[in-house]
Design an enzyme around this catalytic site. Structure first.
Site, PDB file in Angstrom:
ATOM      1  N   SER A   1      61.983  39.334  19.291  1.00  0.00           N
ATOM      2  CA  SER A   1      63.193  39.023  18.542  1.00  0.00           C
ATOM      3  C   SER A   1      62.949  39.159  17.043  1.00  0.00           C
ATOM      4  O   SER A   1      63.793  39.691  16.312  1.00  0.00           O
ATOM      5  CB  SER A   1      63.706  37.633  18.904  1.00  0.00           C
ATOM      6  OG  SER A   1      62.658  36.698  19.017  1.00  0.00           O
TER       7      SER A   1
ATOM      8  N   LYS B   1      55.934  32.137  26.967  1.00  0.00           N
ATOM      9  CA  LYS B   1      56.176  31.708  25.595  1.00  0.00           C
ATOM     10  C   LYS B   1      57.368  30.771  25.606  1.00  0.00           C
ATOM     11  O   LYS B   1      58.468  31.139  26.053  1.00  0.00           O
ATOM     12  CB  LYS B   1      56.459  32.896  24.677  1.00  0.00           C
ATOM     13  CG  LYS B   1      56.783  32.472  23.246  1.00  0.00           C
ATOM     14  CD  LYS B   1      57.255  33.633  22.388  1.00  0.00           C
ATOM     15  CE  LYS B   1      57.584  33.130  20.965  1.00  0.00           C
ATOM     16  NZ  LYS B   1      58.164  34.195  20.112  1.00  0.00           N
TER      17      LYS B   1
END
Length: 337
Positions: free
Chosen positions: A52, A179
């Site tokens: 991202s 994550k």
């Protein structure tokens, strides 16, 4: 072509690398990208591409391949041949996610990190069977191990619970970690209670023996407490700005488990980093790129439609005491006062 060199997936600090663009054209700007990856490697921070922070959603398949190849070349030329590359491969469909994972492997990525698309979150959020099937199928078909990327803010609010993540860890041998950008320390603790148990590796061996299941935070503000429940570090955007400080915190956290005399030092550094992470994360990608520009002379703007940081917000971020304290510590640790 995928490399035959073995690059183990190890606990530590990973940085989601920004993608830099030429201001006038928004073409890829590869020289600062390569330089930044090497800068972090020298500080002990390993790269995650096309996440991202890397604006993967704005990149074509060809651009993704170009970035992976450029990163591998930069690391190899700087003699960091053993540092692995993690590449983001999440896409709108399972089919394209698998395709991107294959392309990443062919370009030189060692591991993939996979987020669920948020486009159909309304249909998927409550469908445990569909969520499990997505990561299971991608893991089965990917030529490289994958890491689950749980980030509700970028996947339409879909937030995997600890039971589902633990099931995937035990049942899918090509899944090499998670994550947790949900920031849920309780969830992290529940997952590590299973995967960090000494018996886990023998009961649930990985397809790739060099890719154990790692539990990684998505922020730096809980690196120290997560170490004490046997988590494995973090993948954090703040490591782009202050790689030496974040790497030092991880090192102190690990050493504190065996030598409690180091705990006060670790706690002080954790406080500085946690406050900075809270402040800087609110400025998002544009804020991180602005700070890189101030500190290292490169950064630029995000690709449109993401806007650049406004001038008054940029000034406030740079002058904020949380930012200033982090920059001071980073300069001390890097030897660049």
């Amino acid at each position: 072509m995928a490399s035959s060199i073995v690059r183990p997936l190890q606990p530590g600090i990973y940085a989601p690398i920004p993608t830099f663009f030429v201001r006038e054209t928004e073409d890829l700007d590869l020289p600062p990208f390569a330089s930044h990856i090497v800068r972090l490697a020298k500080a002990g921070v390993k790269p995650l591409l096309l996440g991202s922070m890397g604006e993967a959603h704005h990149l074509s398949h060809a651009e993704r391949t170009t970035l992976i190849k450029a990163a591998r070349q930069a690391l190899d030329e700087a003699r960091f041949t053993s540092i692995p590359i993690i590449a983001g491969t999440g896409a709108g469909s399972t089919r394209e996610t698998v395709q991107l994972s294959v392309e990443a492997a062919e370009a030189g990525a060692d591991y993939a990190i996979v987020i669920l698309s948020g486009y159909f979150a309304g249909a998927l959020a409550g469908n445990r069977k569909a969520l499990k099937a997505f990561w299971t199928e991608v893991a089965e078909k990917s030529p490289i191990p994958i890491i689950i990327y749980n980030y509700p803010g970028a996947s339409g609010g879909v937030d995997l619970d600890s039971d589902l993540i633990t099931e995937l860890a035990t049942e899918s041998p090509n899944i090499a970690g998670v994550k947790l950008t949900c920031g849920n320390v309780g969830k992290l603790t529940r997952i590590t209670a299973t995967v960090s148990d000494p018996s886990f590796a023998s009961l649930h061996p990985r397809k790739n023996p060099h890719a154990p299941f790692l539990v990684l935070g998505g922020f730096t503000d809980f690196i120290l407490p997560s170490a004490f429940v046997e988590a494995h570090g973090a993948i954090t955007g703040l490591a782009n700005v202050a790689p030496y400080a974040v790497a030092q915190l991880f090192d102190l956290a690990e050493k504190s488990k065996k030598d409690l005399s180091l705990l006060p030092q670790a706690q002080r550094l954790q406080g500085i980093i946690a406050r900075a992470d809270f402040t800087i994360a609110k400025a998002s990608i544009a804020g991180t790129k602005f700070l890189l520009e101030e500190l290292y002379g490169y950064g630029g703007n995000p690709r449109r439609p993401l806007p650049p940081i406004e001038a008054d917000a940029a000034a406030a971020l740079w002058e904020h005491p949380h930012t200033a304290e982090l920059v001071r510590v980073e300069r001390e640790l890097s030897g660049k006062l």
